[in-house]
Motif scaffolding. Structure first.
Motif, PDB file in Angstrom:
ATOM      1  N   UNK A 130      45.131  27.564  40.367  1.00 22.48           N
ATOM      2  CA  UNK A 130      46.227  28.059  40.883  1.00 22.48           C
ATOM      3  C   UNK A 130      47.091  29.076  40.138  1.00 22.48           C
ATOM      4  N   UNK A 131      47.170  28.846  38.893  1.00 22.90           N
ATOM      5  CA  UNK A 131      47.720  30.101  37.974  1.00 22.90           C
ATOM      6  C   UNK A 131      47.179  31.339  37.947  1.00 22.90           C
ATOM      7  N   UNK A 132      45.739  31.345  37.852  1.00 24.34           N
ATOM      8  CA  UNK A 132      45.118  32.300  38.201  1.00 24.34           C
ATOM      9  C   UNK A 132      45.194  33.195  39.312  1.00 24.34           C
ATOM     10  N   UNK A 133      45.068  32.367  40.615  1.00 22.01           N
ATOM     11  CA  UNK A 133      45.085  33.069  41.637  1.00 22.01           C
ATOM     12  C   UNK A 133      46.545  33.485  41.954  1.00 22.01           C
ATOM     13  N   UNK A 134      47.595  33.029  41.561  1.00 24.03           N
ATOM     14  CA  UNK A 134      49.026  33.227  41.356  1.00 24.03           C
ATOM     15  C   UNK A 134      49.072  34.563  40.856  1.00 24.03           C
ATOM     16  N   UNK A 135      48.497  34.801  39.494  1.00 24.28           N
ATOM     17  CA  UNK A 135      48.394  36.050  38.797  1.00 24.28           C
ATOM     18  C   UNK A 135      47.932  37.247  39.479  1.00 24.28           C
ATOM     19  N   UNK A 136      46.820  36.889  40.186  1.00 30.02           N
ATOM     20  CA  UNK A 136      46.118  37.921  40.943  1.00 30.02           C
ATOM     21  C   UNK A 136      46.859  38.241  42.321  1.00 30.02           C
ATOM     22  N   UNK A 137      47.486  37.256  42.686  1.00 27.51           N
ATOM     23  CA  UNK A 137      48.352  37.802  43.806  1.00 27.51           C
ATOM     24  C   UNK A 137      49.588  38.583  43.480  1.00 27.51           C
ATOM     25  N   UNK A 138      49.958  38.575  42.308  1.00 24.76           N
ATOM     26  CA  UNK A 138      51.309  39.352  41.902  1.00 24.76           C
ATOM     27  C   UNK A 138      50.742  40.758  41.596  1.00 24.76           C
ATOM     28  N   UNK A 139      49.386  41.097  41.719  1.00 24.53           N
ATOM     29  CA  UNK A 139      48.753  42.229  41.554  1.00 24.53           C
ATOM     30  C   UNK A 139      48.680  43.046  42.947  1.00 24.53           C
ATOM     31  N   UNK A 140      48.885  42.096  44.065  1.00 21.63           N
ATOM     32  CA  UNK A 140      48.949  42.682  45.456  1.00 21.63           C
ATOM     33  C   UNK A 140      49.905  42.216  46.287  1.00 21.63           C
ATOM     34  N   UNK A 141      51.474  42.326  45.838  1.00 23.57           N
ATOM     35  CA  UNK A 141      52.433  41.710  46.803  1.00 23.57           C
ATOM     36  C   UNK A 141      52.472  42.061  48.039  1.00 23.57           C
ATOM     37  N   UNK A 142      52.101  43.298  48.354  1.00 20.48           N
ATOM     38  CA  UNK A 142      51.926  43.903  49.631  1.00 20.48           C
ATOM     39  C   UNK A 142      50.900  43.068  50.711  1.00 20.48           C
ATOM     40  N   UNK A 143      50.169  42.459  50.100  1.00 20.59           N
ATOM     41  CA  UNK A 143      49.244  41.712  50.879  1.00 20.59           C
ATOM     42  C   UNK A 143      49.484  40.320  50.878  1.00 20.59           C
ATOM     43  N   UNK A 144      49.629  39.780  49.555  1.00 18.63           N
ATOM     44  CA  UNK A 144      49.805  38.220  49.405  1.00 18.63           C
ATOM     45  C   UNK A 144      50.928  37.591  49.967  1.00 18.63           C
ATOM     46  N   UNK A 145      52.195  38.387  49.681  1.00 18.46           N
ATOM     47  CA  UNK A 145      53.584  37.820  50.226  1.00 18.46           C
ATOM     48  C   UNK A 145      53.578  37.852  51.738  1.00 18.46           C
ATOM     49  N   UNK A 146      53.282  38.700  52.402  1.00 16.38           N
ATOM     50  CA  UNK A 146      53.402  38.489  53.873  1.00 16.38           C
ATOM     51  C   UNK A 146      52.321  37.654  54.445  1.00 16.38           C
ATOM     52  N   UNK A 147      51.274  37.532  53.804  1.00 18.06           N
ATOM     53  CA  UNK A 147      50.411  36.480  54.292  1.00 18.06           C
ATOM     54  C   UNK A 147      50.826  35.065  54.075  1.00 18.06           C
TER      55      UNK A 147
END
Length: 253
Positions: free
Chosen positions: A209-226
């Motif tokens: 979860x830590x790694x997937x969280x770090x990856x999501x921070x590189x794509x906030x425009x996709x991860x956050x709305x989802x």
């Protein structure tokens, strides 16, 4: 000839890659061959006489590893060994070495990581209750950490290059953890599903979860709305269940 001349000879690397490729159907052999590949992926220090030699080795190793991945059949043990090797390679060599792979080779390298992540997530989404998926989960952690390590540092060009792969990885990971219709997770026996929040589970998935969280921070425009959309849907469903429950209670009264 000294040790470094022998070990850095491309023919030597090709030999070990060939042994690994030929042993994929033998669990014991593929494990041993995979350990050799991991060791070769973690060479460092005085073995290399210059930065140019180090970069050349990374390029040669990456080309050979991708060729093996393209040609050999994939199973859990093979994916584990390849994931470990990718992880060792990215951990042992500076991040900037991978910039010198060039766009085509770097793209193939990253797409191979995405392909292996998809394999792990597919296995994870179809796991049966009580099945041991520790090898799959460890492989997935190796692969996610590879992407995170490539994202670290000031090289914005590399971060931009990883936008689409990061989006694909985040999406497929999320789908593998969600039941239909939102995701792809299959439940083999719903009567045995236990919503378990034991400490063991939190420890098992904490790195992942830590790694997937770090990856999501590189794509906030996709991860956050989802994530917000999923949370909103869950809230609406909870409200609907609560209304249904209170209505039933009122009817009983």
């Amino acid at each position: 000839q000294d040790f470094s001349t022998i070990i850095l000879n491309p023919t030597m690397l090709q030999l070990f890659l060939k042994i690994f490729q030929q042993s994929v159907n033998s669990p014991e052999m593929v494990c041993t061959a995979g350990q050799c590949l991991s060791q070769l992926a973690s060479l460092s220090g005085p073995v290399f006489s210059s930065e140019e030699e180090k970069i050349s080795y990374v390029i040669t190793y990456t080309q050979g590893l991708l060729a093996v991945l393209t040609e050999c059949s994939i199973n859990n043990q093979v994916v584990y060994n390849l994931s470990s090797t990718f992880h060792q390679l990215v951990s042992a060599f500076p991040r900037d070495c991978f910039v010198y792979l060039g766009n085509d080779l770097l793209s193939a390298f990253v797409q191979s990581i995405v392909h292996l992540v998809q394999f792990c997530c597919q296995i994870s989404s179809k796991e049966e209750v009580g099945e041991d998926v520790s090898m799959t989960e460890e492989s997935l952690c190796f692969l996610l950490e590879v992407i995170v390590r490539l994202l670290e540092g000031p090289n914005d060009a590399l971060k931009t290059f990883l936008l689409e792969p990061s989006t694909n990885i985040f999406t497929v990971y999320l789908q593998s953890k969600l039941m239909a219709p939102r995701g792809l997770r299959e439940c083999q026996d719903t009567s045995e599903v236990i919503f378990d929040l034991d400490e063991d589970d939190r420890e098992m998935y904490s790195d992942e979860l830590s790694y997937i969280g770090a990856i999501s921070r590189n794509i906030p425009g996709h991860s956050l709305p989802l994530l917000v959309s999923l949370l909103h849907q869950c809230i609406l469903e909870c409200i609907a269940i609560y209304k249904l429950f209170t209505r039933d209670q009122t009817s009983i009264a």
